[in-house]
Write a protein that holds these residues in place. Structure first.
Motif, PDB file in Angstrom:
ATOM      1  N   ASN A   1       0.836  -1.208   0.000  1.00 51.08           N
ATOM      2  CA  ASN A   1       0.000   0.000   0.000  1.00 51.08           C
ATOM      3  C   ASN A   1       0.867   1.252   0.000  1.00 51.08           C
ATOM      4  O   ASN A   1       0.578   2.211  -0.687  1.00 51.08           O
ATOM      5  CB  ASN A   1      -0.985  -0.014   1.180  1.00 51.08           C
ATOM      6  CG  ASN A   1      -0.306  -0.101   2.517  1.00 51.08           C
ATOM      7  OD1 ASN A   1       0.859  -0.469   2.616  1.00 51.08           O
ATOM      8  ND2 ASN A   1      -1.020   0.238   3.570  1.00 51.08           N
TER       9      ASN A   1
ATOM     10  N   LEU B   1       5.610   6.124  -2.709  1.00 50.68           N
ATOM     11  CA  LEU B   1       4.412   6.935  -2.957  1.00 50.68           C
ATOM     12  C   LEU B   1       4.771   8.398  -2.755  1.00 50.68           C
ATOM     13  O   LEU B   1       4.808   8.886  -1.623  1.00 50.68           O
ATOM     14  CB  LEU B   1       3.280   6.518  -2.015  1.00 50.68           C
ATOM     15  CG  LEU B   1       1.973   7.328  -2.096  1.00 50.68           C
ATOM     16  CD1 LEU B   1       1.386   7.295  -3.490  1.00 50.68           C
ATOM     17  CD2 LEU B   1       0.960   6.806  -1.089  1.00 50.68           C
TER      18      LEU B   1
ATOM     19  N   GLU C   1       6.455  11.623  -1.880  1.00 51.80           N
ATOM     20  CA  GLU C   1       7.427  11.738  -0.793  1.00 51.80           C
ATOM     21  C   GLU C   1       6.831  11.228   0.506  1.00 51.80           C
ATOM     22  O   GLU C   1       7.386  11.438   1.585  1.00 51.80           O
ATOM     23  CB  GLU C   1       7.897  13.185  -0.660  1.00 51.80           C
ATOM     24  CG  GLU C   1       8.836  13.596  -1.786  1.00 51.80           C
ATOM     25  CD  GLU C   1       9.162  15.079  -1.737  1.00 51.80           C
ATOM     26  OE1 GLU C   1       9.315  15.602  -0.620  1.00 51.80           O
ATOM     27  OE2 GLU C   1       9.247  15.703  -2.803  1.00 51.80           O
ATOM     28  N   LEU C   2       5.678  10.587   0.402  1.00 48.08           N
ATOM     29  CA  LEU C   2       5.048  10.026   1.603  1.00 48.08           C
ATOM     30  C   LEU C   2       5.730   8.729   2.028  1.00 48.08           C
ATOM     31  O   LEU C   2       5.879   8.463   3.218  1.00 48.08           O
ATOM     32  CB  LEU C   2       3.560   9.766   1.350  1.00 48.08           C
ATOM     33  CG  LEU C   2       2.679  11.000   1.203  1.00 48.08           C
ATOM     34  CD1 LEU C   2       1.303  10.615   0.671  1.00 48.08           C
ATOM     35  CD2 LEU C   2       2.524  11.709   2.551  1.00 48.08           C
TER      36      LEU C   2
ATOM     37  N   SER D   1      -2.449   4.286   7.908  1.00 44.13           N
ATOM     38  CA  SER D   1      -1.379   3.473   7.323  1.00 44.13           C
ATOM     39  C   SER D   1      -1.905   2.250   6.586  1.00 44.13           C
ATOM     40  O   SER D   1      -1.142   1.390   6.193  1.00 44.13           O
ATOM     41  CB  SER D   1      -0.417   3.025   8.418  1.00 44.13           C
ATOM     42  OG  SER D   1      -1.090   2.173   9.331  1.00 44.13           O
ATOM     43  N   THR D   2      -3.233   2.175   6.432  1.00 41.09           N
ATOM     44  CA  THR D   2      -3.783   0.967   5.807  1.00 41.09           C
ATOM     45  C   THR D   2      -4.315   1.239   4.401  1.00 41.09           C
ATOM     46  O   THR D   2      -3.592   1.075   3.426  1.00 41.09           O
ATOM     47  CB  THR D   2      -4.891   0.375   6.696  1.00 41.09           C
ATOM     48  OG1 THR D   2      -5.837   1.404   7.013  1.00 41.09           O
ATOM     49  CG2 THR D   2      -4.301  -0.159   7.997  1.00 41.09           C
ATOM     50  N   ILE D   3      -5.575   1.689   4.290  1.00 43.90           N
ATOM     51  CA  ILE D   3      -6.152   1.809   2.946  1.00 43.90           C
ATOM     52  C   ILE D   3      -5.886   3.151   2.271  1.00 43.90           C
ATOM     53  O   ILE D   3      -5.902   3.240   1.044  1.00 43.90           O
ATOM     54  CB  ILE D   3      -7.676   1.520   2.936  1.00 43.90           C
ATOM     55  CG1 ILE D   3      -8.441   2.524   3.775  1.00 43.90           C
ATOM     56  CG2 ILE D   3      -7.960   0.104   3.404  1.00 43.90           C
ATOM     57  CD1 ILE D   3      -9.952   2.421   3.597  1.00 43.90           C
TER      58      ILE D   3
ATOM     59  N   PRO E   1      -3.189   5.102   1.786  1.00 45.20           N
ATOM     60  CA  PRO E   1      -2.130   5.215   0.769  1.00 45.20           C
ATOM     61  C   PRO E   1      -2.535   4.611  -0.575  1.00 45.20           C
ATOM     62  O   PRO E   1      -2.219   5.173  -1.620  1.00 45.20           O
ATOM     63  CB  PRO E   1      -0.958   4.452   1.398  1.00 45.20           C
ATOM     64  CG  PRO E   1      -1.199   4.511   2.868  1.00 45.20           C
ATOM     65  CD  PRO E   1      -2.692   4.466   3.024  1.00 45.20           C
ATOM     66  N   VAL E   2      -3.261   3.505  -0.537  1.00 45.60           N
ATOM     67  CA  VAL E   2      -3.685   2.874  -1.799  1.00 45.60           C
ATOM     68  C   VAL E   2      -4.728   3.747  -2.503  1.00 45.60           C
ATOM     69  O   VAL E   2      -4.653   3.976  -3.714  1.00 45.60           O
ATOM     70  CB  VAL E   2      -4.317   1.484  -1.563  1.00 45.60           C
ATOM     71  CG1 VAL E   2      -4.416   0.729  -2.867  1.00 45.60           C
ATOM     72  CG2 VAL E   2      -3.527   0.703  -0.549  1.00 45.60           C
TER      73      VAL E   2
ATOM     74  N   ARG F   1      -2.951   6.682  -3.941  1.00 45.42           N
ATOM     75  CA  ARG F   1      -2.089   6.276  -5.059  1.00 45.42           C
ATOM     76  C   ARG F   1      -2.967   6.147  -6.311  1.00 45.42           C
ATOM     77  O   ARG F   1      -2.629   6.646  -7.382  1.00 45.42           O
ATOM     78  CB  ARG F   1      -1.421   4.931  -4.744  1.00 45.42           C
ATOM     79  CG  ARG F   1      -0.560   4.379  -5.874  1.00 45.42           C
ATOM     80  CD  ARG F   1      -0.184   2.928  -5.594  1.00 45.42           C
ATOM     81  NE  ARG F   1       0.493   2.761  -4.311  1.00 45.42           N
ATOM     82  CZ  ARG F   1       1.773   3.022  -4.107  1.00 45.42           C
ATOM     83  NH1 ARG F   1       2.521   3.445  -5.103  1.00 45.42           N
ATOM     84  NH2 ARG F   1       2.320   2.863  -2.917  1.00 45.42           N
TER      85      ARG F   1
ATOM     86  N   LYS G   1      -4.580   9.544  -7.406  1.00 47.47           N
ATOM     87  CA  LYS G   1      -3.589  10.408  -8.037  1.00 47.47           C
ATOM     88  C   LYS G   1      -3.480  10.095  -9.532  1.00 47.47           C
ATOM     89  O   LYS G   1      -3.266  10.992 -10.350  1.00 47.47           O
ATOM     90  CB  LYS G   1      -2.224  10.216  -7.358  1.00 47.47           C
ATOM     91  CG  LYS G   1      -1.176  11.205  -7.825  1.00 47.47           C
ATOM     92  CD  LYS G   1       0.152  10.981  -7.141  1.00 47.47           C
ATOM     93  CE  LYS G   1       1.230  11.835  -7.783  1.00 47.47           C
ATOM     94  NZ  LYS G   1       2.554  11.584  -7.197  1.00 47.47           N
TER      95      LYS G   1
ATOM     96  N   LYS H   1       1.307  19.713   3.987  1.00 49.16           N
ATOM     97  CA  LYS H   1       2.496  18.875   3.860  1.00 49.16           C
ATOM     98  C   LYS H   1       2.160  17.570   3.145  1.00 49.16           C
ATOM     99  O   LYS H   1       2.918  17.087   2.307  1.00 49.16           O
ATOM    100  CB  LYS H   1       3.050  18.562   5.256  1.00 49.16           C
ATOM    101  CG  LYS H   1       4.399  19.186   5.488  1.00 49.16           C
ATOM    102  CD  LYS H   1       4.999  18.723   6.780  1.00 49.16           C
ATOM    103  CE  LYS H   1       6.490  18.488   6.622  1.00 49.16           C
ATOM    104  NZ  LYS H   1       7.088  18.063   7.890  1.00 49.16           N
ATOM    105  N   TYR H   2       1.003  17.031   3.507  1.00 51.92           N
ATOM    106  CA  TYR H   2       0.578  15.765   2.907  1.00 51.92           C
ATOM    107  C   TYR H   2       0.384  15.927   1.390  1.00 51.92           C
ATOM    108  O   TYR H   2       0.877  15.125   0.597  1.00 51.92           O
ATOM    109  CB  TYR H   2      -0.718  15.293   3.563  1.00 51.92           C
ATOM    110  CG  TYR H   2      -1.237  13.988   3.019  1.00 51.92           C
ATOM    111  CD1 TYR H   2      -0.826  12.768   3.545  1.00 51.92           C
ATOM    112  CD2 TYR H   2      -2.146  13.971   1.961  1.00 51.92           C
ATOM    113  CE1 TYR H   2      -1.296  11.568   3.043  1.00 51.92           C
ATOM    114  CE2 TYR H   2      -2.619  12.778   1.445  1.00 51.92           C
ATOM    115  CZ  TYR H   2      -2.195  11.583   1.983  1.00 51.92           C
ATOM    116  OH  TYR H   2      -2.667  10.400   1.465  1.00 51.92           O
TER     117      TYR H   2
ATOM    118  N   LYS I   1       3.655  16.277  -0.343  1.00 52.45           N
ATOM    119  CA  LYS I   1       4.390  15.011  -0.426  1.00 52.45           C
ATOM    120  C   LYS I   1       3.752  14.034  -1.404  1.00 52.45           C
ATOM    121  O   LYS I   1       4.447  13.259  -2.045  1.00 52.45           O
ATOM    122  CB  LYS I   1       4.478  14.365   0.957  1.00 52.45           C
ATOM    123  CG  LYS I   1       5.486  15.037   1.873  1.00 52.45           C
ATOM    124  CD  LYS I   1       5.576  14.267   3.168  1.00 52.45           C
ATOM    125  CE  LYS I   1       6.727  14.765   4.020  1.00 52.45           C
ATOM    126  NZ  LYS I   1       6.799  13.992   5.283  1.00 52.45           N
ATOM    127  N   LEU I   2       2.436  14.094  -1.497  1.00 54.54           N
ATOM    128  CA  LEU I   2       1.765  13.228  -2.478  1.00 54.54           C
ATOM    129  C   LEU I   2       2.030  13.753  -3.891  1.00 54.54           C
ATOM    130  O   LEU I   2       1.935  13.018  -4.867  1.00 54.54           O
ATOM    131  CB  LEU I   2       0.255  13.169  -2.193  1.00 54.54           C
ATOM    132  CG  LEU I   2      -0.592  12.192  -3.005  1.00 54.54           C
ATOM    133  CD1 LEU I   2      -0.125  10.747  -2.818  1.00 54.54           C
ATOM    134  CD2 LEU I   2      -2.066  12.301  -2.630  1.00 54.54           C
TER     135      LEU I   2
END
Lengths: 140, 213
Positions: free
Chosen positions: A46, A55, A57-58, B85-87, B89-90, B93, B96, B127-128, B131-132
């Motif tokens: 993930n 992913l 810069e995360l 930290s689970t779903i 980021p997916v 991703r 995006k 920041k998020y 970074k994304l």
């Protein structure tokens, strides 16, 4: 003549022992690799991506061979306890937070390490589960 | 006689085809009816669809944004939090990738609501987003108080969200990506963790863009 035959048989024996040992090592590594791949999908993909691309810069990519080689003794700590530091991977700075995976046992951690250090373009060889306990002793 | 039957059949087929060719996305949510007076003075029954109500949240630049910032736009919205930290980021991703596809289309926008009202202040969202790699006017990351964000999620976008100290990161939520049309109606919901559903979202955005008003 007899001596000659004996020598041949003997060297064949030694040779096949070495070969079979190698095979066994390779088979074991292959087992670690497939197990590691499943664990990676479940726990890491993930954030770090299917091809270790990261992913943004995360989450940093897992494609920096030098970083992985230099921190090989630390990888078990990163996985078990998480990581929240400032690190440089592929020349990019990351200051994110990776969660720890306390629930993973030594054999799973070893499989993951074998998988990430032998995928995404790396070929860093075997990492046995006995090593995990030793490395975890030295986490800071 | 036989001939007319056949040509009738042919006509029916033609209709069938012409209908299935004109693709239209379903409209979700409760609906009601209202009586409207036509220009000819005759009463007509009109269907009223559920729409997203007015809202006002701080975005990643600490600027208030409202429904007016989405006027005349199609947008995709979701609920997440930065320390998930689970779903998440997916989901992001995948989202995006959709964002990259429609980057140059001014009619498409993205709206991500944080459900972590304790920690995800605008500066954290900023920041998020950076970074994304999506920190633009096209993708708004918004912060609001628990009451207004959670109500909007559950009542209006139909996404379940909940604070739960026993969950991995302290919250439970669904990974839906919700598609909203220019009239603030829900037109689709896609599991943001599944790449085949996200591919469908991309297709449906294109269909929605082509839809006549």
């Amino acid at each position: 003549m007899r001596k000659y035959i004996l020598a041949i048989v003997f060297s064949l024996l030694i040779g096949s022992i070495i070969l079979s040992c190698q095979d066994e090592g390779q088979i074991e590594q292959a087992k670690y690799l497939t197990g590691g791949k499943d664990l990676y999908k479940l726990h890491c993909q993930n954030c770090h991506g299917e091809n270790g691309e990261g992913l943004g810069e995360l989450a940093p990519p897992l494609t920096d061979s030098v970083f992985l080689a230099e921190h090989k003794q630390k990888l078990a700590c990163y996985i078990k306890n998480g990581l929240s530091d400032t690190i440089t991977v592929n020349d990019v700075k990351y200051d994110g937070k990776m969660p720890g995976f306390k629930q993973l046992n030594d054999i799973d951690i070893a499989k993951l390490i074998v998988y990430i250090t032998n995928s995404f373009g790396h070929k860093q060889g075997m990492y046995k589960y006995e090593q995990v306990a030793a490395d975890l002793q030295n986490c800071k | 006689m036989k001939r007319t039957v056949i040509s009738l059949w042919a006509l029916c087929f033609l209709f069938l085809f012409s209908c299935s060719n004109e693709k239209k996305l379903p409209i979700f949510g409760e609906r009601s009816v209202k009586i409207v007076k036509g220009t000819d003075g005759i009463d007509r029954i009109d269907t009223v669809y559920k729409t997203v109500p007015d809202f006002k949240f701080l975005n990643q630049d600490s600027v208030y944004i409202t429904q007016d910032d989405f006027k005349g736009k199609i947008y995709v919205t979701d609920f997440f939090f930065t320390s998930c930290s689970t779903i998440c980021p997916v989901m992001h991703r995948n989202l995006k990738e959709v964002y990259e596809k429609f980057k140059s289309n001014p009619e498409v926008m993205f709206l991500s609501h944080t459900i972590d009202f304790k920690y995800d202040k605008p500066s954290v969202l900023k920041k998020y987003a950076q970074k994304l790699g999506v920190d633009t006017k096209k993708w708004e990351f918004v912060y609001g108080d628990k009451e207004s964000v959670y109500t909007l999620a559950e009542k209006d976008y139909l996404v379940a969200v909940k604070e739960d100290s026993s969950a991995t990161d302290g919250y439970i939520h669904q990974g839906w990506l919700v598609l909203v049309d220019k009239h603030r109606r829900l037109r689709g919901a896609y599991d943001g963790t599944k790449s085949e559903e996200v591919a469908k979202l991309e297709k449906d955005i294109a269909i929605l863009l082509a839809e006549k008003e």
